[in-house]
Design an enzyme around this catalytic site. Structure first.
Site, PDB file in Angstrom:
ATOM      1  N   ARG A  84      30.224  -0.318   4.532  1.00 42.63           N
ATOM      2  CA  ARG A  84      30.226   0.719   3.495  1.00 42.63           C
ATOM      3  C   ARG A  84      30.400   0.095   2.110  1.00 42.63           C
ATOM      4  O   ARG A  84      29.821   0.548   1.127  1.00 42.63           O
ATOM      5  CB  ARG A  84      31.396   1.677   3.806  1.00 42.63           C
ATOM      6  CG  ARG A  84      31.520   2.844   2.899  1.00 42.63           C
ATOM      7  CD  ARG A  84      30.612   3.969   3.330  1.00 42.63           C
ATOM      8  NE  ARG A  84      30.772   5.073   2.415  1.00 42.63           N
ATOM      9  CZ  ARG A  84      30.512   6.324   2.723  1.00 42.63           C
ATOM     10  NH1 ARG A  84      30.073   6.638   3.916  1.00 42.63           N
ATOM     11  NH2 ARG A  84      30.665   7.281   1.840  1.00 42.63           N
ATOM     12  N   ASN A 126      30.862  14.975 -11.069  1.00 43.64           N
ATOM     13  CA  ASN A 126      30.391  15.580  -9.829  1.00 43.64           C
ATOM     14  C   ASN A 126      30.567  17.080  -9.946  1.00 43.64           C
ATOM     15  O   ASN A 126      31.475  17.553 -10.635  1.00 43.64           O
ATOM     16  CB  ASN A 126      31.213  15.039  -8.651  1.00 43.64           C
ATOM     17  CG  ASN A 126      30.606  15.390  -7.290  1.00 43.64           C
ATOM     18  OD1 ASN A 126      29.527  15.973  -7.211  1.00 43.64           O
ATOM     19  ND2 ASN A 126      31.311  15.024  -6.232  1.00 43.64           N
ATOM     20  N   THR A 127      29.704  17.810  -9.278  1.00 44.39           N
ATOM     21  CA  THR A 127      29.841  19.257  -9.266  1.00 44.39           C
ATOM     22  C   THR A 127      30.161  19.719  -7.850  1.00 44.39           C
ATOM     23  O   THR A 127      29.614  19.209  -6.866  1.00 44.39           O
ATOM     24  CB  THR A 127      28.577  19.942  -9.838  1.00 44.39           C
ATOM     25  OG1 THR A 127      28.744  21.342  -9.747  1.00 44.39           O
ATOM     26  CG2 THR A 127      27.318  19.515  -9.135  1.00 44.39           C
ATOM     27  N   HIS A 128      31.099  20.670  -7.775  1.00 43.22           N
ATOM     28  CA  HIS A 128      31.624  21.092  -6.477  1.00 43.22           C
ATOM     29  C   HIS A 128      31.625  22.621  -6.399  1.00 43.22           C
ATOM     30  O   HIS A 128      32.064  23.279  -7.355  1.00 43.22           O
ATOM     31  CB  HIS A 128      33.052  20.531  -6.314  1.00 43.22           C
ATOM     32  CG  HIS A 128      33.689  20.949  -5.038  1.00 43.22           C
ATOM     33  ND1 HIS A 128      33.165  20.623  -3.809  1.00 43.22           N
ATOM     34  CD2 HIS A 128      34.812  21.677  -4.793  1.00 43.22           C
ATOM     35  CE1 HIS A 128      33.933  21.138  -2.867  1.00 43.22           C
ATOM     36  NE2 HIS A 128      34.925  21.787  -3.442  1.00 43.22           N
ATOM     37  N   ASP A 160      37.034  10.489  -9.358  1.00 43.19           N
ATOM     38  CA  ASP A 160      38.063   9.468  -9.146  1.00 43.19           C
ATOM     39  C   ASP A 160      38.009   9.033  -7.675  1.00 43.19           C
ATOM     40  O   ASP A 160      37.016   9.269  -7.003  1.00 43.19           O
ATOM     41  CB  ASP A 160      39.442   9.957  -9.604  1.00 43.19           C
ATOM     42  CG  ASP A 160      39.968  11.097  -8.732  1.00 43.19           C
ATOM     43  OD1 ASP A 160      39.309  11.460  -7.724  1.00 43.19           O
ATOM     44  OD2 ASP A 160      41.045  11.626  -9.058  1.00 43.19           O
ATOM     45  N   GLY A 162      39.544  10.167  -5.098  1.00 46.71           N
ATOM     46  CA  GLY A 162      39.810  11.194  -4.100  1.00 46.71           C
ATOM     47  C   GLY A 162      38.562  12.023  -3.783  1.00 46.71           C
ATOM     48  O   GLY A 162      37.480  11.788  -4.298  1.00 46.71           O
ATOM     49  N   ASP A 164      36.948  15.247  -4.445  1.00 42.22           N
ATOM     50  CA  ASP A 164      36.928  16.387  -5.379  1.00 42.22           C
ATOM     51  C   ASP A 164      38.262  16.579  -6.101  1.00 42.22           C
ATOM     52  O   ASP A 164      38.671  17.713  -6.357  1.00 42.22           O
ATOM     53  CB  ASP A 164      36.526  17.676  -4.625  1.00 42.22           C
ATOM     54  CG  ASP A 164      35.173  17.548  -3.954  1.00 42.22           C
ATOM     55  OD1 ASP A 164      34.294  16.882  -4.515  1.00 42.22           O
ATOM     56  OD2 ASP A 164      35.009  18.099  -2.851  1.00 42.22           O
TER      57      ASP A 164
HETATM   58  C1  GAR Z   1      25.858  22.208  -4.898  1.00 37.92           C
HETATM   59  O1  GAR Z   1      26.377  23.504  -4.741  1.00 37.92           O
HETATM   60  C2  GAR Z   1      26.971  21.201  -5.056  1.00 37.92           C
HETATM   61  O2  GAR Z   1      28.088  21.697  -5.711  1.00 37.92           O
HETATM   62  C3  GAR Z   1      27.299  20.917  -3.616  1.00 37.92           C
HETATM   63  O3  GAR Z   1      26.043  20.821  -2.996  1.00 37.92           O
HETATM   64  C4  GAR Z   1      25.154  21.726  -3.636  1.00 37.92           C
HETATM   65  C5  GAR Z   1      23.865  21.000  -3.931  1.00 37.92           C
HETATM   66  O4  GAR Z   1      22.863  21.884  -4.277  1.00 37.92           O
HETATM   67  N1  GAR Z   1      28.102  19.741  -3.493  1.00 37.92           N
HETATM   68  C6  GAR Z   1      29.129  19.641  -2.668  1.00 37.92           C
HETATM   69  O5  GAR Z   1      29.440  20.484  -1.865  1.00 37.92           O
HETATM   70  C7  GAR Z   1      29.891  18.336  -2.785  1.00 37.92           C
HETATM   71  N2  GAR Z   1      31.241  18.522  -2.347  1.00 37.92           N
HETATM   72  P1  GAR Z   1      21.477  21.358  -4.827  1.00 37.92           P
HETATM   73  O6  GAR Z   1      21.051  20.210  -3.919  1.00 37.92           O
HETATM   74  O7  GAR Z   1      20.552  22.536  -4.715  1.00 37.92           O
HETATM   75  O8  GAR Z   1      21.680  20.918  -6.227  1.00 37.92           O
END
Ligand code: GAR
Length: 219
Positions: A84, A126-128, A160, A162, A164
């Protein structure tokens, strides 16, 4: 000694060896958040250029979206590396080749490691699909439904070490309906999430930002 990520201040492009206005986006799936960024970059006033899109797997719509837009792509699969750590180091070098000011994880379903964070910590977001610190991980909408919350949403954060857990850039709330499924809820979250991502990535790139402990300030 390396500074902890949370105290990094990101304002000086020369120090990071990056090209101002340039981002690299990493994806693992359908890439609707990426598409929102691609669409936004069509307007020069947005001030952001997507130098490349990377993925941890091939044959995904996210890569196809990038190719249709004429954006260079690369794939870095964990399975192709002995460890990894080797994968993480290769991912970091592939991203570094494009000298991004900011790295955007948009539905990228892998945790980055030490090699990646030593280069891009403090300037990777990152977006969550949940309101952090609730429901981290890859099943945010389902976990919110299972818990029975009435409001959930999405969180943009600085990555970071962790899952999320990083300093929060922005959050948006989304109501949970009585007859929701995880799929319906996730789609409503993603509608709001895309707007949040485009808005804040643009502001972070155009204005610069700083991260001090858990506080993210856009200049
Ligand atoms: C998004 O909702 C993003 O927040 C999530 O995957 C989706 C991707 O959508 N990410 C996570 O859950 C990471 N923990 P997309 O491929 O249509 O942009």
């Amino acid at each position: 000694m390396r500074r902890p990520i949370s105290s990094l201040i990101v304002t000086n492009m020369a120090e990071t060896g990056s090209i101002s206005g340039t981002i690299v986006v990493l994806v693992s799936g359908c890439g609707t958040n990426l598409q929102a960024l691609i669409d936004a970059t069509a307007d020069p006033a947005y001030g952001v250029r997507i130098a490349a899109v990377g993925a941890d797997r091939d044959n995904i719509e996210g890569l196809a979206r990038a190719r249709r837009a004429g954006i260079p792509t690369f794939v870095c699969r964990v399975a192709d590396f002995a460890t990894r750590e080797d994968w993480d180091a290769r991912l970091a070098s592939q991203v570094a080749a494009y000298q991004p000011q900011l790295v955007v994880l948009a539905g990228f379903m892998k945790l980055t490691g030490e090699a990646f964070l030593s280069q891009f910590g403090g300037r990777t977001v990152n977006t969550h699909p949940a309101l952090s610190p609730s429901f981290p991980g890859i099943h945010g909408p389902q976990a919110a439904l299972d818990y029975g919350v009435k409001v959930t949403g999405c969180t943009l954060f600085v990555v970071d070490r962790g899952v999320d857990t990083g300093p929060i850039v922005a959050q948006r709330a989304v109501d949970v309906y009585d007859d929701d499924t995880a799929e319906l809820l996730h789609e409503r979250i993603k509608t709001v999430e895309r707007q949040m991502l485009v808005d804040y990535v643009g502001r972070m790139v155009r204005n610069g930002f700083s991260v001090s402990e858990r506080k993210v300030t856009i200049s």
